[in-house]
Design a protein around this motif. Structure first.
Motif, short mmCIF file in Angstrom:
data_model
loop_
_atom_site.label_atom_id
_atom_site.label_comp_id
_atom_site.label_asym_id
_atom_site.label_seq_id
_atom_site.Cartn_x
_atom_site.Cartn_y
_atom_site.Cartn_z
N GLY A 112 56.80 34.90 -4.54
CA GLY A 112 56.35 35.88 -5.50
C GLY A 112 57.49 36.57 -6.22
N ARG A 113 58.59 36.80 -5.52
CA ARG A 113 59.75 37.46 -6.13
C ARG A 113 60.34 36.61 -7.26
NH1 ARG A 113 63.79 38.12 -1.55
NH2 ARG A 113 65.18 38.70 -3.27
N PHE A 114 60.30 35.30 -7.08
CA PHE A 114 60.93 34.40 -8.05
C PHE A 114 59.90 33.47 -8.72
CE2 PHE A 114 64.13 35.31 -4.73
CZ PHE A 114 65.05 36.01 -5.50
N VAL A 115 58.67 33.95 -8.84
CA VAL A 115 57.60 33.08 -9.34
C VAL A 115 57.87 32.60 -10.77
CG1 VAL A 115 56.19 34.97 -10.26
CG2 VAL A 115 55.09 32.84 -9.47
N ALA A 116 58.68 33.34 -11.52
CA ALA A 116 58.99 32.91 -12.89
C ALA A 116 59.67 31.55 -12.90
CB ALA A 116 59.87 33.95 -13.58
N PRO B 278 54.38 29.18 -13.66
CA PRO B 278 52.95 28.98 -13.42
C PRO B 278 52.12 29.36 -14.63
CG PRO B 278 53.64 31.05 -12.46
CD PRO B 278 54.88 30.41 -13.01
N MET B 279 51.07 28.59 -14.91
CA MET B 279 50.08 29.00 -15.90
C MET B 279 49.02 29.85 -15.24
SD MET B 279 49.29 26.16 -18.80
CE MET B 279 49.44 24.61 -17.96
N THR B 280 48.62 29.45 -14.04
CA THR B 280 47.65 30.21 -13.28
C THR B 280 48.32 31.40 -12.63
OG1 THR B 280 46.45 28.15 -12.81
CG2 THR B 280 45.91 30.05 -11.45
N ARG B 281 47.60 32.52 -12.56
CA ARG B 281 48.11 33.71 -11.89
C ARG B 281 47.53 33.75 -10.48
NH1 ARG B 281 46.57 37.44 -17.12
NH2 ARG B 281 48.36 36.86 -18.41
N TYR B 282 48.39 33.98 -9.49
CA TYR B 282 47.97 34.01 -8.10
C TYR B 282 47.89 35.45 -7.61
CZ TYR B 282 48.90 29.01 -8.04
OH TYR B 282 48.87 27.66 -8.31
N ARG B 283 46.82 35.74 -6.87
CA ARG B 283 46.65 37.07 -6.28
C ARG B 283 46.32 36.92 -4.80
NH1 ARG B 283 44.07 37.95 -11.45
NH2 ARG B 283 45.28 39.43 -12.68
N TRP B 284 47.03 37.67 -3.99
CA TRP B 284 46.87 37.64 -2.54
C TRP B 284 46.13 38.89 -2.10
CZ3 TRP B 284 48.15 34.25 1.38
CH2 TRP B 284 48.16 34.75 2.67
N GLN C 271 43.66 40.76 1.32
CA GLN C 271 43.17 40.69 2.69
C GLN C 271 41.68 41.02 2.68
OE1 GLN C 271 45.25 39.80 5.32
NE2 GLN C 271 43.37 39.59 6.49
N THR C 272 40.84 40.07 3.07
CA THR C 272 39.40 40.27 3.11
C THR C 272 38.92 40.34 4.55
OG1 THR C 272 38.76 37.92 3.17
CG2 THR C 272 39.28 38.87 1.01
N THR C 273 37.66 40.69 4.74
CA THR C 273 37.11 40.75 6.09
C THR C 273 37.08 39.37 6.74
OG1 THR C 273 34.89 40.54 5.14
CG2 THR C 273 35.70 42.78 5.58
N ALA C 274 37.05 38.32 5.92
CA ALA C 274 37.03 36.96 6.45
C ALA C 274 38.43 36.40 6.68
CB ALA C 274 36.26 36.04 5.51
N GLY C 275 39.45 37.12 6.19
CA GLY C 275 40.83 36.66 6.35
C GLY C 275 41.59 36.73 5.04
N PRO C 276 42.86 36.31 5.03
CA PRO C 276 43.65 36.32 3.79
C PRO C 276 43.03 35.39 2.74
CG PRO C 276 45.04 35.97 5.73
CD PRO C 276 43.62 35.82 6.19
N PHE C 277 43.05 35.85 1.49
CA PHE C 277 42.47 35.06 0.39
C PHE C 277 43.48 34.97 -0.75
CE2 PHE C 277 39.87 34.26 -3.37
CZ PHE C 277 39.01 33.27 -2.91
N VAL C 278 43.72 33.75 -1.22
CA VAL C 278 44.59 33.51 -2.37
C VAL C 278 43.70 33.16 -3.56
CG1 VAL C 278 46.46 32.14 -3.33
CG2 VAL C 278 46.44 32.67 -0.88
N GLU C 279 43.69 34.04 -4.56
CA GLU C 279 42.88 33.81 -5.75
C GLU C 279 43.69 33.11 -6.83
OE1 GLU C 279 40.44 36.21 -9.27
OE2 GLU C 279 41.42 37.33 -7.65
N LEU C 280 43.07 32.15 -7.50
CA LEU C 280 43.65 31.49 -8.65
C LEU C 280 42.98 32.06 -9.89
CD1 LEU C 280 44.18 29.53 -6.23
CD2 LEU C 280 43.99 27.65 -7.86
N ASP C 281 43.72 32.85 -10.64
CA ASP C 281 43.18 33.49 -11.84
C ASP C 281 43.63 32.70 -13.07
OD1 ASP C 281 42.22 35.08 -13.83
OD2 ASP C 281 43.27 36.89 -13.22
N TYR C 282 42.70 32.11 -13.74
CA TYR C 282 42.95 31.23 -14.88
C TYR C 282 42.27 31.75 -16.14
CZ TYR C 282 38.32 30.44 -13.26
OH TYR C 282 37.02 30.69 -12.86
N ARG C 283 41.65 32.95 -16.05
CA ARG C 283 40.75 33.41 -17.10
C ARG C 283 41.46 33.77 -18.40
NH1 ARG C 283 37.91 37.54 -13.03
NH2 ARG C 283 40.12 37.62 -12.44
N HIS C 284 42.79 33.93 -18.37
CA HIS C 284 43.54 34.22 -19.58
C HIS C 284 43.76 32.95 -20.41
CE1 HIS C 284 46.24 33.05 -16.38
NE2 HIS C 284 47.16 32.70 -17.26
#
Length: 235
Positions: A103-107, A111-117, A119-132
């Motif tokens: 994440g520090r050096f993601v540039a 990436p075209m997709t934006r990643y968001r990390w 913590q959910t009740t089911a566990g860690p979740f990595v979201e792929l945000d492509y809506r832009h």
């Protein structure tokens, strides 16, 4: 954003090679995306997001089944496709540290997709945000990124099962979804609000066999200098 962000040439070159294997003419690809042939051999070359998206749209027009082809292309995008950024990740002690470092050096990964990390009740979740990005490429981009995560896992933890409990997709089942599920050996849940992966927390602490602090230091120095240089050029 399609007109301003710059990308490295690596992913374009992988996609171009895949299209050639599928019988699509190389010169047609280069001409339609306005990319000079000489750039494909230049590791420092940059192109616009709109140029890589144009190549994806050409694939969709010529081959169809964007999600299925996205899976096949993504499986070719292991850590070697990311240069020093990928080598740095491979040299870290485990995934928990790698997520923060990446994440520090993601540039450096362009990436075209934006990643968001989160913590959910089911566990860690990595979201792929492509809506832009324009919706016509969403299926391909999601499939390519998910398959690339599988390829990266094989690079850092060869022989270790992928620590993913579920994959969430924001559309119904389509060609390629079953193949993606076979590679991850996990449940795929379609029709969700967002795309992403539900992570098994135990995988985060599994030691990377390639851990090498000296290599990490070299890669970190390269990434920092490259990002600083890019900012100077653009300012």
């Amino acid at each position: 954003e399609e007109g301003t962000q710059r990308l490295g040439i690596s992913h374009y070159a992988i996609l171009l090679g895949y299209l050639e294997e599928q019988g699509v003419d190389r010169n047609q690809c280069l001409n339609e995306t306005s990319v000079a042939a000489s750039l494909i051999e230049d590791p420092d070359a940059h192109i616009g997001v709109h140029q890589e998206l144009a190549l994806i749209r050409l694939l969709l027009r010529e081959l169809g089944d964007g999600f299925r082809h996205g899976v096949e292309v993504g499986l070719r995008q292991g850590l070697t496709a990311y240069g020093p950024w990928g080598l740095g990740i491979m040299s870290l002690p485990n995934a928990e540290v790698a997520i923060q470092w990446a994440g520090r050096f993601v540039a450096m990964a362009f990436p075209m997709t934006r990643y968001r990390w989160s913590q959910t009740t089911a566990g860690p979740f990595v979201e792929l945000d492509y809506r832009h990005l324009h919706h016509d490429c969403h299926g391909f981009l999601i499939a390519r990124d998910l398959a690339s995560i599988k390829a990266i896992h094989q690079d850092v933890l060869p022989g270790v099962p992928v620590g993913v409990r579920q994959i969430h997709l924001p559309f119904g089942s389509q060609a390629g979804v079953q193949r993606l599920g076979e590679h991850f050996d996990c449940q795929i849940v379609c029709g969700q609000q967002r795309a992403g992966l539900l992570i098994n927390p135990s995988i985060l602490e599994h030691p990377f066999p390639g851990n090498n602090p000296l290599t990490v230091e070299l890669c970190e120095r390269y990434c920092r200098d490259s990002i600083d240089h890019r900012h100077q050029v653009m300012s």
